[in-house]
Motif scaffolding. Structure first.
Motif, short mmCIF file in Angstrom:
data_model
loop_
_atom_site.label_atom_id
_atom_site.label_comp_id
_atom_site.label_asym_id
_atom_site.label_seq_id
_atom_site.Cartn_x
_atom_site.Cartn_y
_atom_site.Cartn_z
N VAL A 33 -29.83 4.98 -104.87
CA VAL A 33 -28.58 5.43 -105.48
C VAL A 33 -28.52 6.96 -105.50
O VAL A 33 -27.50 7.56 -105.15
N VAL A 34 -29.62 7.59 -105.89
CA VAL A 34 -29.67 9.05 -105.92
C VAL A 34 -29.56 9.61 -104.50
O VAL A 34 -28.81 10.57 -104.26
N HIS A 35 -30.28 9.01 -103.58
CA HIS A 35 -30.29 9.49 -102.18
C HIS A 35 -28.89 9.42 -101.57
O HIS A 35 -28.42 10.38 -100.93
N LEU A 36 -28.22 8.30 -101.76
CA LEU A 36 -26.87 8.15 -101.23
C LEU A 36 -25.90 9.14 -101.88
O LEU A 36 -25.02 9.70 -101.21
N SER A 37 -26.06 9.34 -103.18
CA SER A 37 -25.16 10.25 -103.90
C SER A 37 -25.35 11.69 -103.45
O SER A 37 -24.37 12.42 -103.24
N VAL A 38 -26.60 12.10 -103.29
CA VAL A 38 -26.87 13.46 -102.81
C VAL A 38 -26.30 13.65 -101.41
O VAL A 38 -25.64 14.66 -101.12
N ASN A 39 -26.53 12.69 -100.54
CA ASN A 39 -26.04 12.80 -99.17
C ASN A 39 -24.52 12.82 -99.11
O ASN A 39 -23.93 13.49 -98.25
N ALA A 40 -23.88 12.08 -100.01
CA ALA A 40 -22.41 12.03 -100.00
C ALA A 40 -21.79 13.37 -100.34
O ALA A 40 -20.64 13.63 -99.98
N SER A 41 -22.54 14.24 -101.02
CA SER A 41 -21.99 15.54 -101.39
C SER A 41 -21.66 16.40 -100.18
O SER A 41 -20.86 17.33 -100.27
N VAL A 42 -22.25 16.07 -99.02
CA VAL A 42 -21.99 16.85 -97.82
C VAL A 42 -20.54 16.71 -97.37
O VAL A 42 -20.00 17.59 -96.69
N PHE A 43 -19.90 15.61 -97.74
CA PHE A 43 -18.52 15.38 -97.32
C PHE A 43 -17.58 16.43 -97.92
O PHE A 43 -16.71 16.96 -97.24
N GLY A 44 -17.77 16.74 -99.18
CA GLY A 44 -16.88 17.70 -99.83
C GLY A 44 -17.39 19.12 -99.83
O GLY A 44 -16.60 20.07 -99.83
N SER A 45 -18.73 19.27 -99.82
CA SER A 45 -19.29 20.61 -99.93
C SER A 45 -20.68 20.68 -99.30
O SER A 45 -21.67 20.35 -99.95
N PRO A 46 -20.76 21.10 -98.04
CA PRO A 46 -22.08 21.29 -97.42
C PRO A 46 -22.95 22.27 -98.21
O PRO A 46 -24.18 22.13 -98.23
N ARG A 47 -22.31 23.23 -98.87
CA ARG A 47 -23.06 24.20 -99.67
C ARG A 47 -23.75 23.51 -100.85
O ARG A 47 -24.92 23.79 -101.15
N LEU A 48 -23.03 22.60 -101.52
CA LEU A 48 -23.62 21.85 -102.62
C LEU A 48 -24.75 20.97 -102.12
O LEU A 48 -25.81 20.87 -102.76
N PHE A 49 -24.53 20.34 -100.99
CA PHE A 49 -25.57 19.49 -100.40
C PHE A 49 -26.84 20.29 -100.14
O PHE A 49 -27.94 19.86 -100.48
N GLN A 50 -26.69 21.48 -99.56
CA GLN A 50 -27.85 22.32 -99.29
C GLN A 50 -28.54 22.74 -100.58
O GLN A 50 -29.77 22.78 -100.66
N ARG A 51 -27.74 23.05 -101.60
CA ARG A 51 -28.32 23.45 -102.88
C ARG A 51 -29.16 22.31 -103.48
O ARG A 51 -30.24 22.54 -104.02
N LEU A 52 -28.66 21.09 -103.37
CA LEU A 52 -29.40 19.94 -103.89
C LEU A 52 -30.69 19.72 -103.11
O LEU A 52 -31.73 19.39 -103.69
N VAL A 53 -30.62 19.91 -101.80
CA VAL A 53 -31.83 19.75 -100.97
C VAL A 53 -32.85 20.83 -101.30
O VAL A 53 -34.05 20.57 -101.39
N PHE A 54 -32.38 22.07 -101.50
CA PHE A 54 -33.28 23.14 -101.92
C PHE A 54 -33.97 22.77 -103.23
O PHE A 54 -35.17 23.00 -103.41
N HIS A 55 -33.20 22.19 -104.13
CA HIS A 55 -33.75 21.81 -105.44
C HIS A 55 -34.84 20.75 -105.28
O HIS A 55 -35.90 20.83 -105.92
N ILE A 56 -34.59 19.78 -104.42
CA ILE A 56 -35.59 18.72 -104.18
C ILE A 56 -36.87 19.31 -103.60
O ILE A 56 -37.98 18.99 -104.04
N HIS A 57 -36.71 20.21 -102.63
CA HIS A 57 -37.89 20.76 -101.95
C HIS A 57 -38.54 21.89 -102.74
O HIS A 57 -39.59 22.40 -102.32
N SER A 58 -37.96 22.24 -103.88
CA SER A 58 -38.61 23.22 -104.75
C SER A 58 -39.87 22.64 -105.39
O SER A 58 -40.66 23.37 -105.98
#
Length: 283
Positions: A33-58
Motif C-alpha cells: 500500500v505504501v509502495h503503490l502510494s509513493v509511486n503514484a505521486s509521480v503522476f502529479g509531482s515528480p518532484r514530490l516523488f523524488q523527495r519521498l525516494v530521498f527520504h526512504i534512502h536517507s
C-alpha cells in the motif's frame, strides 16, 4: 504396518498457515500500500516523488536491513509456503462453480503471477544484486537495474517507456498483486475469526472489492504517470533531480553514490554535450 512420522510441515501446519496469513497482511500488504502510494505521486509531482525516494534512502546502511527483514524475506516465505498450499489444494470450480471457489482459484493464480512479477520488477528496476560486475555485465544487458533512486522519476520513466510490453506487464502485475492482497484480506478475517457469519463475510467481501479497485487505480496511476511523461519533461525532471542531488550532497544529507545517481541516461550525456559546446563557444 508402521506409519511414517509426520513431516515438519505437517507437524507445524497450523502455525505456518497462520504465519502465512499474517505476513500477507503485515508486513507485505502494508508495504505494498505504501509502495503503490509513493509511486503514484509521480503522476502529479515528480518532484514530490523524488523527495519521498530521498527520504526512504536517507536510511543509508540500514535500508538493506529493513528491506530484507520486512520485505524480501517475508515475501519469499509467503510465496514458497503459498506454493505448498497451492500444490496440496484441489480447486473444484468445474464441479462447484460458486463465487467462493472462483475466488480461491484466483487467489492461487494471482499469487503466482504476483510473485513472478515482483521478482521481475525487482530485477528490472534494481537488478537484484548491486555489485558492479553483475549490474554492468548481466543486469544491464538484460534490461535490468534501470532505476536510479537519486533520479527516481526520470529513470523510472525511461524504464517504463523502453517498450510497450513493460507497462502491460506492470499492469498485469499490479492487478494480480492488488487482488491477491485484498482477497487475502477477506480470507484473513475468516481465518482469524474476525468475520464468521455469512452476513459479516458478505460485508467484508464488499469492502475487499472496493479496496481492490482503489489500490488498482493507485497502482495504475504510477504506470500512466511514468509512461506518459514526455521526453522534454523527462529531461527537465532529470535536471531538477541532479540539482537536488548536488545540493543534498553539499549539505551532507546524502552520501555521493554512483549506483543511486544515474549517469547512463541519454539526458545526462546530452547535458554534458551542451556544457561542452557552451564552453567551446566561450573560447
Amino acid at each position: 504396518m508402521v506409519s511414517s512420522a509426520p513431516s515438519f510441515l505437517q507437524r507445524n501446519e497450523f502455525l505456518l498457515r497462520r504465519l502465512h496469513s499474517l505476513t500477507g497482511l503485515i508486513p507485505i500488504g502494508a508495504y505494498m500500500v505504501v509502495h503503490l502510494s509513493v509511486n503514484a505521486s509521480v503522476f502529479g509531482s515528480p518532484r514530490l516523488f523524488q523527495r519521498l525516494v530521498f527520504h526512504i534512502h536517507s536510511l543509508g546502511p540500514l535500508l538493506p536491513l529493513v528491506e530484507w527483514s520486512l520485505i524480501f524475506l517475508p515475501i519469499i516465505f509467503h510465496a514458497v509456503y503459498g506454493l505448498i498450499i497451492t500444490k496440496d489444494g484441489n480447486p473444484n470450480t468445474q464441479s462447484y462453480p460458486y463465487n467462493s471457489n472462483f475466488r480461491y482459484t484466483m487467489q492461487r493464480a494471482t499469487g503466482l503471477i504476483a510473485f513472478l512479477f515482483i521478482a521481475w520488477h525487482v530485477f528490472h528496476m534494481h537488478g537484484w544484486i548491486h555489485a558492479s560486475f553483475w549490474v554492468n555485465n548481466i543486469a544491464h544487458p538484460l534490461f535490468g537495474a534501470q532505476f536510479s533512486p537519486y533520479n527516481a522519476a526520470s529513470s523510472g520513466a525511461e524504464a517504463m517507456q523502453a517498450s510497450i510490453i513493460v507497462p502491460i506487464l506492470y499492469g498485469i502485475g499490479v492487478l494480480a498483486a492488488t487482488f491477491h492482497f485484498t482477497n487475502g484480506l477477506f480470507t484473513f478475517g475468516i481465518t482469524w475469526g474476525f468475520w464468521i457469519s455469512a452476513k459479516a463475510q458478505e460485508k467484508a467481501k464488499m469492502v475487499a472489492n472496493v479496496l481492490f479497485v482503489l489500490l488498482a487505480v493507485v497502482g495504475m496511476t504510477s504506470i500512466v504517470g511514468l509512461y506518459s511523461m514526455s521526453q522534454e519533461k523527462i529531461a527537465e525532471v532529470r535536471k531538477e533531480e541532479d540539482k537536488a542531488y548536488e545540493l543534498l550532497v553539499e549539505t551532507g544529507d546524502i552520501v555521493p553514490n554512483d549506483h543511486k545517481h544515474s549517469k547512463e541516461s541519454k539526458y545526462y550525456h546530452a547535458e554534458e554535450s551542451d556544457d561542452a559546446a557552451k564552453a567551446e563557444s566561450k573560447r
